[in-house]
Design a protein around this motif. Structure first.
Motif, mmCIF file in Angstrom:
data_model
loop_
_atom_site.group_PDB
_atom_site.id
_atom_site.type_symbol
_atom_site.label_atom_id
_atom_site.label_comp_id
_atom_site.label_asym_id
_atom_site.label_seq_id
_atom_site.Cartn_x
_atom_site.Cartn_y
_atom_site.Cartn_z
ATOM 1 N N LEU A 128 0.664 -1.601 -0.317
ATOM 2 C CA LEU A 128 -0.134 0.339 0.027
ATOM 3 C C LEU A 128 0.509 1.630 0.175
ATOM 4 N N HIS A 132 1.555 3.271 -3.467
ATOM 5 C CA HIS A 132 1.619 4.939 -4.324
ATOM 6 C C HIS A 132 2.195 5.958 -3.956
ATOM 7 N N ASP A 168 -4.711 -1.385 -2.151
ATOM 8 C CA ASP A 168 -6.132 -0.719 -2.117
ATOM 9 C C ASP A 168 -7.191 -1.434 -2.042
ATOM 10 N N VAL A 172 -9.156 -2.524 2.071
ATOM 11 C CA VAL A 172 -9.986 -2.141 2.385
ATOM 12 C C VAL A 172 -10.843 -3.442 2.949
ATOM 13 N N VAL A 232 -8.051 5.696 1.490
ATOM 14 C CA VAL A 232 -7.643 4.189 1.782
ATOM 15 C C VAL A 232 -7.644 3.797 2.645
ATOM 16 N N ARG A 235 -10.960 4.677 4.444
ATOM 17 C CA ARG A 235 -11.820 3.735 3.720
ATOM 18 C C ARG A 235 -12.070 2.109 4.160
#
Length: 278
Positions: A128, A132, A168, A172, A232, A235
C-alpha cells in the motif's frame, strides 16, 4: 537478470536486456543520475525479490499469481533502471553485475522494501505505502526532459497503478473483514509506517538533479501520498499510525538484519555457477 517478465527500456536504442552501446560510444559518466537510478532500481529489485518469496505460500492461488505478476513487473523496472545506471556510472557494469555482483552494503534500496513479508496483512501494508509512492514518483518522472526516462516513467506508472489497486482492495477487505483481519491489517500498518519517510529523502545529488529539472524530487510528493494513503486506510475503517520514529540508512547501504539472507538468496545461483548461462 534471468527472470522472465516485462521488459521496460529506458534507453531508446536498447529494448533488449543487454543493450548495445549508444551511437558514438558509451554515454558520458553522470554520477548523480546514475546513483539516483541505481537507488530506484534497487528498490524495485529488492521488493520484487521479497514478493517472490510468496510463491506457493500465498493465501490463495489467485494471490499467488497476483503477487508473482507484481514481482515480475518490479523486476522488469529494475532491469531497465540498473542497465541505465551501469551505463552512466562510468563502470560499464551490466544489470546482472549490479544485481548479482555487489555486497549487501553496496545496495541502496530503502529499508521498507527489504522488510520481511510477515503475514499477508504486513505485505499488503508494505504494498500500500510503496505503490502509492511509486505511482506518484513514476508519474512525475514521465514529465522529465529526458525522453527515455520520461517514457520509462509513463509505462512504469501504469504498471504500478495496478499494484496500487491490488493493495487498496486488500486493505479495505481486511479492514472490513473479521475482527482478526482488521487487527492484523492495523498491526501491519504500524509495522511498516516508520519506514515510509525514507521514500521521500533527498541528498545533495538528488537536489542538484531536481534543481536542474532533470528528474523530480520525491519530497514534494509526500503530502499528496499521505492524503491518498489516508483515504484508503480510512475507507478500511482504520487509522493511519501516528508518528513515532523514522528508519533511515538504506540509501547509504545500512540495512536490516534480514537483508543479508535476502541478498544471499538472490545471488546464490550466480555465486555457485559464476559465468554460467542458461
Amino acid at each position: 537478470m534471468t527472470e522472465e517478465g516485462p521488459k521496460v527500456s529506458i534507453t531508446s536504442d536498447a529494448p533488449a536486456a543487454r543493450p548495445h552501446p549508444l551511437p558514438g560510444g558509451p554515454p558520458a559518466a553522470d554520477p548523480d543520475l546514475a546513483r539516483h537510478l541505481l537507488r530506484l532500481g534497487d528498490d524495485a529489485l529488492v521488493l520484487g525479490q521479497r514478493l517472490c518469496q510468496w510463491i506457493t505460500r500465498a493465501p490463495t492461488i489467485d494471490e499467488d499469481l497476483a503477487l508473482s505478476n507484481i514481482a515480475l513487473d518490479l523486476i522488469g523496472h529494475a532491469r531497465a533502471l540498473l542497465t541505465r545506471a551501469g551505463r552512466l556510472d562510468g563502470t560499464g557494469r551490466t544489470e546482472d553485475d549490479l544485481a548479482y555482483g555487489r555486497t549487501d552494503r553496496e545496495f541502496t534500496n530503502v529499508l521498507l522494501t527489504e522488510l520481511p513479508n510477515g503475514d499477508f496483512a504486513v505485505t499488503v501494508a508494505r504494498q500500500l505505502v510503496y505503490s502509492h509512492y511509486a505511482v506518484l514518483y513514476y508519474g512525475s518522472l514521465a514529465h522529465c526532459p529526458d525522453p527515455d526516462l520520461a517514457g520509462f516513467g509513463a509505462r512504469a506508472a501504469k504498471e504500478v497503478a495496478y499494484h496500487r489497486l491490488h493493495a487498496d482492495r486488500w486493505t479495505v477487505t481486511l479492514g472490513h473483514g473479521t475482527e482478526e483481519s482488521a487487527r492484523r491489517m492495523r498491526d501491519g500498518l504500524e509495522q511498516v509506517w516508520p519506514y515510509t519517510a525514507e521514500l521521500f529523502e533527498e541528498d545533495e545529488g538528488l537536489r542538484r538533479l531536481a534543481a536542474s529539472g532533470r528528474v523530480p524530487s520525491p519530497a514534494p510528493l509526500r503530502e499528496t501520498w499521505l492524503g491518498r494513503v489516508t483515504e484508503v486506510v480510512t475507507r478500511a475503517g482504520l487509522t493511519v499510525p501516528g508518528p513515532a520514529w523514522s528508519a533511515t540508512g538504506g540509501r547509504a547501504g545500512l540495512h536490516t538484519e534480514e537483508f543479508g539472507p535476502l541478498i544471499a538468496e538472490l545471488q546464490s545461483v550466480r555465486r555457485q555457477f559464476p559465468g554460467g548461462t542458461w
